[in-house]
Design a protein around this motif. Structure first.
Motif, PDB file in Angstrom:
ATOM      1  N   UNK A   1      11.724  30.745  19.933  1.00 58.99           N
ATOM      2  CA  UNK A   1      10.500  31.480  20.299  1.00 58.99           C
ATOM      3  C   UNK A   1       9.975  32.520  20.369  1.00 58.99           C
ATOM      4  N   UNK A   2      11.008  32.949  21.384  1.00 59.35           N
ATOM      5  CA  UNK A   2      10.667  34.734  21.543  1.00 59.35           C
ATOM      6  C   UNK A   2      10.868  35.914  19.960  1.00 59.35           C
ATOM      7  N   UNK A   3      11.886  35.247  19.147  1.00 59.19           N
ATOM      8  CA  UNK A   3      12.347  36.404  18.081  1.00 59.19           C
ATOM      9  C   UNK A   3      10.865  35.885  17.146  1.00 59.19           C
TER      10      UNK A   3
ATOM     11  N   UNK B   1       4.699  38.714  23.979  1.00 54.86           N
ATOM     12  CA  UNK B   1       6.409  38.192  23.643  1.00 54.86           C
ATOM     13  C   UNK B   1       6.983  38.143  25.190  1.00 54.86           C
ATOM     14  N   UNK B   2       6.448  39.244  25.975  1.00 59.08           N
ATOM     15  CA  UNK B   2       6.844  39.305  26.843  1.00 59.08           C
ATOM     16  C   UNK B   2       6.648  38.092  27.748  1.00 59.08           C
TER      17      UNK B   2
ATOM     18  N   UNK C   1       9.486  35.979  29.538  1.00 56.90           N
ATOM     19  CA  UNK C   1       9.837  35.755  31.026  1.00 56.90           C
ATOM     20  C   UNK C   1       9.880  34.226  31.452  1.00 56.90           C
ATOM     21  N   UNK C   2       9.234  33.545  30.525  1.00 55.19           N
ATOM     22  CA  UNK C   2       9.359  32.383  30.848  1.00 55.19           C
ATOM     23  C   UNK C   2      10.154  31.262  30.592  1.00 55.19           C
TER      24      UNK C   2
ATOM     25  N   UNK D   1       2.806  28.860  27.878  1.00 61.41           N
ATOM     26  CA  UNK D   1       2.244  30.214  28.101  1.00 61.41           C
ATOM     27  C   UNK D   1       1.736  30.243  26.308  1.00 61.41           C
ATOM     28  N   UNK D   2       2.056  29.518  25.467  1.00 60.20           N
ATOM     29  CA  UNK D   2       2.295  29.790  23.956  1.00 60.20           C
ATOM     30  C   UNK D   2       0.459  28.716  23.659  1.00 60.20           C
TER      31      UNK D   2
END
Length: 234
Positions: free
Chosen positions: A101-103, A111-112, A116-117, A173-174
């Motif tokens: 998910x980060x990428x 993204x930050x 973090x999560x 978060x998303x």
């Protein structure tokens, strides 16, 4: 249509529409995986992590199977969490993982938050990957032979619950950003995994064992039904 009434495919299409193809597809599949994982954990807690009397009941009915069920459910949840927290790529292949998910997140601010999560989830689930790497998917020889290998990281129901909660926070978060909503995955725990699960089994076992006790008492009193000795062809 309310979000909880969408089919898996309808939800995926909605998510792709607002998140983009890559992020929406990964999020959607991770959501399905986590929902299943919570269901499996809810069944474990229902059977083995709520009341001692339930474990006694299971052992009275089928002690060998009870131990197998307990170990299998526990190990299955650990393996699943380990998979979902693996690197986004390994051995040249991509993985379905929260780290993917980060990428796939393009918005730098979002993204930050996702990163973090994810970091919190990796820390909370570290014990799962240790168990997977040295006991379940692979078998550490020193551990197996009990000859002084590094002990496995501690693993408890509280740690498992914390790890699951950290995974749900990554997805939320998303969903909060794109859908202005979150998913209460813990609901599966509140309702014991739902109908047709562990609680149904417990009630049937309890009824059967009580009926068997009545039959035993009747036989002691000289009351005997020939049908009681006939095993059904199950």
């Amino acid at each position: 249509m309310a979000s909880n009434q969408l089919t898996a495919e309808e939800a995926r299409l909605r998510n792709v529409d607002v998140m983009g193809e890559e992020l929406g597809s990964i999020y959607s599949q991770l959501w399905q995986e986590l929902a299943w994982l919570y269901r499996a954990w809810a069944e474990y807690v229902t059977l083995f992590g709520t009341k001692e009397s339930r474990v006694v009941l299971l052992n009275e009915a089928a002690p060998a199977l009870t131990r197998l069920m307990q170990d299998t459910l526990w190990e299955s949840v650990i393996l699943h969490i380990a998979r979902l927290t693996d690197p986004a790529k390994s051995m040249g292949k991509t993985n379905l993982s929260i780290r993917a998910l980060e990428e796939a997140t393009r918005d730098d601010v979002l993204k930050a938050s996702v990163s973090g999560a994810v970091a919190d989830a990796l820390e909370a689930s570290d014990f799962c990957r240790d168990w997977r790497n040295r006991r379940l998917a692979h078998r550490d020889l020193d551990l197996a032979l009990k000859r002084g290998g590094e002990p496995l990281k501690s693993a408890s129901r509280l740690q498992m619950h914390t790890a699951l909660g950290s995974l749900s926070r990554v997805l939320n978060v998303l969903s909060l950003h794109y859908l202005d909503s979150t998913t209460f995955f813990d609901g599966a725990l509140r309702f014991g995994g739902g109908s047709g699960g562990g609680m149904s089994l417990l009630y049937f076992l309890d009824s059967g064992l009580r009926a068997e006790e009545i039959r035993r008492e009747q036989r002691k009193s000289g009351v005997f039904d020939s049908n009681d000795s006939r095993s059904r062809d199950l």
